[in-house]
Write a protein that holds these residues in place. Structure first.
Motif, short mmCIF file in Angstrom:
data_model
loop_
_atom_site.label_atom_id
_atom_site.label_comp_id
_atom_site.label_asym_id
_atom_site.label_seq_id
_atom_site.Cartn_x
_atom_site.Cartn_y
_atom_site.Cartn_z
N VAL A 182 23.69 14.42 29.06
CA VAL A 182 22.76 15.50 29.33
C VAL A 182 21.34 14.57 29.62
O VAL A 182 21.43 13.94 27.51
CB VAL A 182 22.56 16.97 28.57
CG1 VAL A 182 23.48 17.17 28.85
CG2 VAL A 182 22.22 17.09 27.53
N LEU A 231 26.89 22.83 27.05
CA LEU A 231 26.96 21.83 26.82
C LEU A 231 28.45 21.85 26.63
O LEU A 231 29.19 21.09 27.91
CB LEU A 231 26.84 21.51 25.89
CG LEU A 231 25.34 20.90 25.14
CD1 LEU A 231 24.99 20.00 23.84
CD2 LEU A 231 24.34 20.15 26.08
N ALA A 278 25.74 19.16 20.68
CA ALA A 278 26.35 17.79 20.98
C ALA A 278 27.43 17.31 20.48
O ALA A 278 28.63 17.08 20.53
CB ALA A 278 25.21 16.59 21.75
N MET A 331 30.51 15.61 24.66
CA MET A 331 29.37 14.98 25.45
C MET A 331 27.82 14.33 24.50
O MET A 331 28.07 14.03 22.92
CB MET A 331 28.88 16.69 25.34
CG MET A 331 27.19 17.24 25.42
SD MET A 331 26.86 16.41 27.16
CE MET A 331 27.26 17.76 28.29
N ILE A 352 23.75 12.20 24.34
CA ILE A 352 22.79 13.43 24.64
C ILE A 352 21.67 11.78 24.74
O ILE A 352 21.64 11.06 24.63
CB ILE A 352 21.83 13.61 23.45
CG1 ILE A 352 22.52 14.54 22.89
CG2 ILE A 352 19.94 13.94 24.07
CD1 ILE A 352 22.99 16.26 24.04
N LYS A 358 25.61 24.84 22.69
CA LYS A 358 26.66 24.83 22.57
C LYS A 358 28.00 24.77 24.61
O LYS A 358 28.30 24.62 24.48
CB LYS A 358 27.59 25.49 21.67
CG LYS A 358 27.31 24.74 20.09
CD LYS A 358 27.39 25.57 19.08
CE LYS A 358 28.92 25.62 18.86
NZ LYS A 358 29.40 25.87 17.68
#
Length: 370
Positions: free
Chosen positions: A95, A84, A127, A133, A135, A81
Motif C-alpha cells: 500500500v 491489509l 503491516a 504486505m 508499506i 490489519k
C-alpha cells in the motif's frame, strides 16, 4: 513464518491507501467522512454551486458509495490489519500510504485539516503482522514544500519507521511516490537526488526509490533531469492528464525503458467526486459494472509497465475506491441490477495474477529484481 526472516519478494501491484478517516469512538469526532463541499476557484463558477457545507455521518457521508465497514477510523489497529489482510488476499502486495508531512510543519494536512502523520506508525505496525504486505509512502504537497524540505521529511520518516521489515524496498531502498512533483523545478530535485550534489540523499541512510508524477507530455524531461527513479500516472480519469490516458502508456513504458526508469501505470475502477466537487462532473468516469477497471488493467498489462498501482483502495470522496461497498438508500452499489461488495477486490486478484504472469513472475516468486 516470522516476518523478520521471511524471504522478500518485491510486489508488482500497489494500492494507494488513505489514512485520513476518523470516527467518534476512536478519534473523538468524524474525520473526512464529514468532508465539506469544496468551492470552485473561479468565482463565476463558484456562485452556481453550494460550498462550505459539511456532510453529516454516519448516515450522510461525502461519497457516492457507502463502505461495508461503515465510517471507520484509520487509527484503529484492528481495522488496518483487516484492510491489509484483505488486500494481500486479493493480489496487492504494497500500500502507498498518503502522508502530508510531519505534524510539526505548518500546513501539513489535507484540505480538511487532517494530518496523517500520527497514523503512519499504526499502519506500519499493522503491516508487520501481515505476511506479504509492505508499506510505501505517498509524499503529498504542502505550502512551502521544496526539495530540501522533502529531504528533511524523508529523514524524519525513516528515523521513525525505517527499521521496520514491513517497508517496501527495492535493492534495499525504501519506496516513495512523490505527488505533484512537477511543482518543483527539476534542478531543485537534482540537488537531493543527483549522486554528485552536495545535499544528495544518494548513498546515505536516507536514500530511496523516488517516483515522480507524470502529468504532461513533456514531463519525461523533468523525471530525467530531476534524477527520479521512475514515474507514475495516478489519476483514475483519463480526462485529467496526458499520463492518465491509457493510449499513451505504451509510449511511457518505452520512454522508461530507454532512460532506465520505472514506469508505474495507475489503474482505477472509475471516478466521481461530485459530492465534494459538484462542479466537476466533466471528469466523472462511470464504472460500467467493472468494465472500466478491466479496460484499465488490460491496458496496463499490455503496455509493458513495470508495476501497476491502483487508484485507489479507499479514496471514497473521489469514488475511486475498490474497498467493499454495500447497498444503502441514497448511495450507489457495485453493479447495476445486482450488488457485489467484493466485485473490485475479486477483479484485482484476477488481474494481479495476469499482470504478474505477463512480467514472467509467478505469484510468490522469491526474488527482488523487477
Amino acid at each position: 513464518m516470522n516476518r523478520c526472516t521471511q524471504t522478500y519478494s518485491f510486489p508488482l501491484v500497489h494500492a494507494f491507501f488513505y489514512l485520513w478517516y476518523g470516527n467518534p469512538e476512536t478519534d473523538g469526532r468524524y474525520l473526512h467522512w464529514n468532508h465539506e463541499i469544496l468551492p470552485h476557484w473561479d468565482p463565476t463558477v463558484r456562485e452556481r454551486y453550494p460550498y462550505g457545507i459539511r456532510f453529516r455521518p454516519p448516515e450522510e457521508i461525502h461519497s457516492g458509495f457507502y463502505p461495508k465497514r461503515g465510517c471507520y477510523s484509520s487509527r484503529d489497529r484492528s481495522t488496518l490489519k483487516a484492510q491489509l489482510k484483505e488486500l494481500v488476499h486479493h493480489g496487492v502486495g504494497a500500500v502507498v500510504a498518503s502522508w502530508w508531512g510531519p505534524e510539526f510543519r505548518a500546513g501539513t494536512s489535507d484540505t480538511q485539516g487532517v494530518s496523517t502523520d500520527s497514523a503512519i506508525r499504526d499502519l506500519v505496525a499493522a503491516a508487520e503482522e501481515i505476511n506479504g504486505m509492505y508499506i510505501a509512502f505517498h509524499l503529498e504537497p504542502y505550502p512551502g514544500r521544496s526539495a530540501e524540505t522533502v529531504r528533511e521529511d524523508v529523514k524524519y520518516l525513516l528515523d521513525r519507521v525505517g527499521s521496520s521489515p514491513a517497508l517496501l524496498r527495492l535493492h534495499g531502498k525504501p519506496f516513495f511516490y512523490v505527488y505533484d512533483s512537477y511543482h518543483i523545478q527539476s534542478s531543485e530535485w537534482a540537488s537531493i537526488l543527483a549522486s554528485e550534489s552536495k545535499l544528495t540523499m544518494r548513498g546515505t541512510p536516507y536514500d530511496g526509490v523516488f517516483i515522480a508524477l507524470f502529468l504532461n507530455e513533456g514531463d519525461g524531461n523533468n523525471v530525467i533531469e530531476g534524477h527520479f527513479d521512475g514515474f507514475y500516472t495516478y489519476f483514475a480519469s483519463e480526462a485529467v492528464s496526458y499520463g492518465s490516458k491509457r493510449s499513451n502508456w505504451k509510449a511511457l513504458a518505452a520512454l522508461a525503458k530507454e532512460t532506465g526508469k520505472l514506469f508505474i501505470a495507475s489503474v482505477g475502477p472509475g471516478y466521481n467526486d461530485t459530492r465534494i466537487r459538484p462542479w466537476n462532473a466533466a471528469t466523472t468516469v462511470d464504472r460500467e459494472d467493472g468494465l472500466t477497471y478491466d479496460r484499465a488493467w488490460s491496458a496496463a498489462t499490455e503496455s509493458g509497465a513495470d508495476i501497476v498501482s491502483i487508484t485507489s483502495y479507499n479514496e471514497w470522496g473521489e469514488g475511486t475506491q475498490i474497498e467493499p461497498a454495500i447497498e444503502k438508500e441514497g448511495y450507489s452499489s457495485y453493479g447495476s441490477g445486482f450488488s457485489d461488495a467484493d466485485l473490485y477486490l475479486d477483479a484485482t486478484l484476477r488481474w494481479s495474477e495476469k499482470f504478474q504472469t505477463s512480467k514472467g513472475k509467478v505469484v510468490g516468486d522469491q526474488h527482488e529484481e523487477l
